[in-house]
Design an enzyme around this catalytic site. Structure first.
Site, mmCIF file in Angstrom:
data_model
loop_
_atom_site.group_PDB
_atom_site.id
_atom_site.type_symbol
_atom_site.label_atom_id
_atom_site.label_comp_id
_atom_site.label_asym_id
_atom_site.label_seq_id
_atom_site.Cartn_x
_atom_site.Cartn_y
_atom_site.Cartn_z
ATOM 1 C CG HIS A 21 -3.781 -1.156 -6.250
ATOM 2 N ND1 HIS A 21 -3.574 -0.388 -5.763
ATOM 3 C CD2 HIS A 21 -3.816 -2.494 -5.820
ATOM 4 C CE1 HIS A 21 -3.505 -1.297 -4.872
ATOM 5 N NE2 HIS A 21 -4.021 -2.773 -4.816
ATOM 6 N NE ARG B 135 -4.231 -1.645 0.458
ATOM 7 C CZ ARG B 135 -4.045 -2.941 -0.705
ATOM 8 N NH1 ARG B 135 -3.580 -3.186 -1.592
ATOM 9 N NH2 ARG B 135 -5.335 -3.703 -0.140
#
Ligand code: NAP
Ligand code: GLV
Length: 312
Positions: free
Chosen positions: A275, A227
């Site tokens: 991502h 993250r």
């Protein structure tokens, strides 16, 4: 049994079909505002608070993602509701390929050769050896472990860091918070390519600040597939600019999509991906979830239940 897919994504139909195929006796619906049925289980990602507020019968929420911070932060999440996160289901292999690609590109100096080709320059650079490229996996969980074993079997020296005193893997040098306060620095100093695989929790947020990143040896690289908020962006950029770090491959960001004006987009030492390091494969993940739902219905124990107190 009634199951709701709570996922504002074009993939929600594919999830519904895959779960319905695995659980033919269940009614599987796509939830949207105005949905009036009470469901037994929900499968999804970033549910709106309204969903939990309207579901008194819910027995568990199954996350299509491995990271669950966006579920734990939901203000209407019932205190006792089990959260079950997807475990691997094919993501470990994707993560290993993502990291392999970046490490081999750096190790084989492919960016330099591309620049040389553009100048029609024939100039062999010094050869690289895997033994000189120790990698460091921060977070030896389901995915980090897959990547650690992949690199170890490829012949790279592999360091790994976990919070607890995890079980090790052959040819993986294990460091952990539980073994002592000096372990993190020792792990960082022994690592040439840092790969971040830990969840976003209060403890890991901003973990990689200037002080931490500076512990990496000069010329080191960073891969973040966990993250964005684990890294302090200004610190990473400063150390790339100063030459202390040679490159970064970033798949996750504080804000997604990465804002257009962000320096990462144009930085010559940074690779940006949107991502995609590991995309949850729907059919195997739905099979895994269906099996867990059946076990929960039969009051059998399952793996992958999030421990709320530790945040993952
Ligand atoms: P996991 O099985 O829960 O593993 C988490 C690991 O992190 C564990 O080894 C844990 O240590 C370690 N950890 C937790 N807190 C820590 C801390 N404060 N300091 C050091 N280590 C710590 O999770 P996973 O399935 O491997 O997934 C990892 C993360 O990858 C997810 O949370 C998600 O954010 C990210 N992800 C990203 C993508 C993508 O496409 N970019 C895809 C999937 C997942 P212990 O072993 O001691 O518990
Ligand atoms: C994706 O980021 C996941 O957590 O699975």
């Amino acid at each position: 049994m009634r199951i709701a897919i709570v996922y504002s994504s074009a993939k929600s139909g594919a999830w519904r079909d895959a779960l319905a195929a695995e659980l033919p006796d269940a009614q599987v619906d796509i939830w949207q505002p105005g949905y009036t049925h009470a469901v037994d289980f929900a499968v999804g990602w970033a549910p709106p608070p309204q969903f939990f507020a309207e579901q008194p019968r819910l027995r568990a929420f199954l996350s299509v993602g491995a990271g669950v911070e966006n579920i734990l932060s939901n203000p209407k999440l019932p205190a006792e509701l089990p959260i079950v996160r997807v475990e691997d289901a094919g993501m470990g292999e994707q993560m290993a390929d993502y990291c392999r690609y970046e490490v081999l590109r750096w190790m084989q100096r492919r960016d330099e050769y591309a620049a040389q080709q553009a100048a029609a320059l024939w100039r062999p650079l010094p050869a690289a050896w895997r033994a000189e490229w120790p990698v460091g996996i921060f977070g030896l969980g389901v995915l980090g472990r897959k990547v650690a074993t992949a690199f170890a079997s490829d012949g790279f020296p592999v360091n790994a860091f976990s919070r607890s005193n995890s079980v090790g893997e052959p040819n993986v040098r294990l460091f952990s918070e539980a073994r002592g306060v000096d372990q993190f620095e020792a792990f960082m100093r022994a690592t040439r390519v840092l790969m971040i695989f830990a969840p976003l929790t209060p403890e890991t947020r901003n973990k990689f600040d200037r002080k931490a990143l500076q512990m990496l040896p000069r010329g080191a690289y960073v891969i973040n597939v966990a993250r964005g908020a684990l890294i302090v962006d200004e610190a990473l950029l400063e150390l790339l600019d100063s030459g202390h770090l040679h490159g970064a491959a970033l798949d996750v960001f504080h804000e997604e999509p990465l804002p257009r004006q962000h320096r990462y987009w144009t930085h010559p030492k940074v690779s940006v991906t949107p991502h995609i390091a590991a995309v949850t494969p729907i059919v195997p993940a739905a099979r895994q979830m269906a099996a867990k739902i059946q076990q929960l219905v039969n009051d059998q124990p399952i793996t992958g239940i999030v421990e709320r107190s530790r945040g993952y």
